[in-house]
Design an enzyme around this catalytic site. Structure first.
Site, PDB file in Angstrom:
ATOM      1  N   MET A  27     119.729 106.455 112.869  1.00  0.00           N
ATOM      2  CA  MET A  27     119.764 106.712 111.431  1.00  0.00           C
ATOM      3  C   MET A  27     118.341 106.998 110.938  1.00  0.00           C
ATOM      4  SD  MET A  27     122.790 104.433 109.839  1.00  0.00           S
ATOM      5  CE  MET A  27     121.875 102.932 109.601  1.00  0.00           C
ATOM      6  N   HIS A  31     111.385 103.580 115.107  1.00  0.00           N
ATOM      7  CA  HIS A  31     110.346 102.642 115.544  1.00  0.00           C
ATOM      8  C   HIS A  31     110.387 102.576 117.059  1.00  0.00           C
ATOM      9  CE1 HIS A  31     113.725  99.977 116.035  1.00  0.00           C
ATOM     10  NE2 HIS A  31     114.012 100.035 114.743  1.00  0.00           N
ATOM     11  N   HIS A  34     113.736 102.563 118.887  1.00  0.00           N
ATOM     12  CA  HIS A  34     114.384 103.872 119.085  1.00  0.00           C
ATOM     13  C   HIS A  34     113.696 104.644 120.209  1.00  0.00           C
ATOM     14  CE1 HIS A  34     115.195 103.193 114.659  1.00  0.00           C
ATOM     15  NE2 HIS A  34     116.408 103.418 115.112  1.00  0.00           N
ATOM     16  N   GLN A 145     120.448  96.997 122.544  1.00  0.00           N
ATOM     17  CA  GLN A 145     121.093  95.686 122.648  1.00  0.00           C
ATOM     18  C   GLN A 145     120.903  94.890 121.351  1.00  0.00           C
ATOM     19  OE1 GLN A 145     123.128  94.348 125.035  1.00  0.00           O
ATOM     20  NE2 GLN A 145     123.289  92.685 123.526  1.00  0.00           N
ATOM     21  N   GLN A 150     127.675  96.089 117.790  1.00  0.00           N
ATOM     22  CA  GLN A 150     127.871  97.543 117.734  1.00  0.00           C
ATOM     23  C   GLN A 150     128.057  98.092 119.154  1.00  0.00           C
ATOM     24  OE1 GLN A 150     125.729 100.454 115.144  1.00  0.00           O
ATOM     25  NE2 GLN A 150     124.478 100.777 116.952  1.00  0.00           N
ATOM     26  N   SER A 183     114.561  98.837 111.452  1.00  0.00           N
ATOM     27  CA  SER A 183     114.084  99.619 110.304  1.00  0.00           C
ATOM     28  C   SER A 183     114.063  98.754 109.054  1.00  0.00           C
ATOM     29  CB  SER A 183     114.987 100.836 110.086  1.00  0.00           C
ATOM     30  OG  SER A 183     115.062 101.568 111.287  1.00  0.00           O
ATOM     31  N   ARG A 184     114.937  97.748 109.000  1.00  0.00           N
ATOM     32  CA  ARG A 184     115.017  96.895 107.804  1.00  0.00           C
ATOM     33  C   ARG A 184     113.865  95.895 107.712  1.00  0.00           C
ATOM     34  NH1 ARG A 184     120.960  97.555 108.557  1.00  0.00           N
ATOM     35  NH2 ARG A 184     121.671  98.689 106.714  1.00  0.00           N
TER      36      ARG A 184
END
Ligand code: PAF
Length: 278
Positions: A27, A31, A34, A145, A150, A183-184
């Site tokens: 999305m 970072h 990813h 992981q 998910q 990302s959060r």
């Protein structure tokens, strides 16, 4: 690196990519976590595609869709420097055109843990992942992981719908103090950021008990919970789970591979993390 926004152009471009092709769905707001997925995909495939799409259907009405961090130029530069061949970055209208009315529902697995806290979240994830795999048709797809449930949902999706894609799990990338990259994390104040590693400490505490031979899941849950509870900045602990690593059903005695996971809120930022046992 080719950047495409339409489904048709993407499908025809990937047709001419030398195979095998690895896909890294994201999305954006990339970072090191990813980039670990991209590097693994680069190592294992002849061609690598990444997608950047902030998927609206996996956000609840009260969630952070509008404020979710976005930086397309930076993301594209990072992907290019990692040797990605093709980026699919569609608009919401391309993915969900007028009349779109199909959902992929992961069933019970999508309703536990994160699914209970975020109703509809995994239906959104399963739907968009099915679409991404259909448009790009990779041999392998890479997931972190860090989002353990998910990953389990996507493995089940692949199995149940015979998608014929190898789902590759890549270990969580952590900061030096143990906080899982997300990302959060960008939402945390400096004070909250200093408190956040307690989440990993709590999970490691559970894993240590397991390493020492403890097999009662309740003992592990209680130990992790106590550590989290002692951090005053953690305002809410959604769950501490010790579940079967494949089905995510809560365990009594820990017999096979398990996932210890938690979700907790620091201010308005909800963080999740997990560790595997066995
Ligand atoms: O993990 C994510 O970033 C997203 O949930 C995914 C898999 C790209 C689907 O939107």
């Amino acid at each position: 690196m080719i950047v495409l926004t339409s489904n048709n152009d993407t499908t025809s471009s990937v047709r001419s990519c030398p195979r095998p092709l690895g896909l890294v769905p994201t999305m954006g707001a990339l970072h090191e976590g990813h980039l670990a997925l991209v590097r693994r995909a680069r190592k294992e495939n002849t061609s690598v595609a990444a997608s950047i799409f902030v998927n609206p259907t996996q956000f609840g009405p009260e969630e952070d869709l509008a404020t979710y961090p976005r930086d397309m130029d930076r993301d594209l530069a990072l992907l290019e420097s990692e040797g990605v061949d093709l980026v699919y970055a569609p608009t919401p209208e391309e993915v969900y055109p007028p009349g779109f009315d199909t959902r992929v529902d992961p069933g019970g697995m999508g309703q536990r843990l994160e699914g209970a806290a975020r109703p509809g979240h995994f239906r959104g994830v399963a739907t968009v992942v099915t679409k991404l795999l259909s448009v790009i048709k990779p041999e392998r797809a890479y997931f972190g992981q860090k989002d353990g449930q998910q990953l389990a949902v996507i493995r089940q999706l692949e199995r149940d719908l015979n998608l014929g894609v190898e789902i590759v799990a890549v270990p969580t990338v952590r900061d030096s103090d143990g906080l899982a990259l997300s990302s959060r994390n960008a939402y945390l104040t400096p004070e909250q950021r200093r408190a956040a590693p307690v989440i990993y400490r709590a999970l490691t505490q559970a894993r240590q008990l397991w390493d020492e031979g403890e097999r009662d899941a309740a003992v592990l849950r209680a130990a992790a919970h106590a550590l989290l509870k002692a951090e005053p900045l953690l305002e809410e602990i959604d769950y501490v789970s010790v579940a079967d690593a494949d089905t995510l059903e809560e365990m009594g005695r820990i017999e096979g591979p398990a996932m210890v996971s938690t979700a907790a809120r620091l201010g308005s930022t909800r963080l999740i993390d997990n560790v595997l046992l066995g």
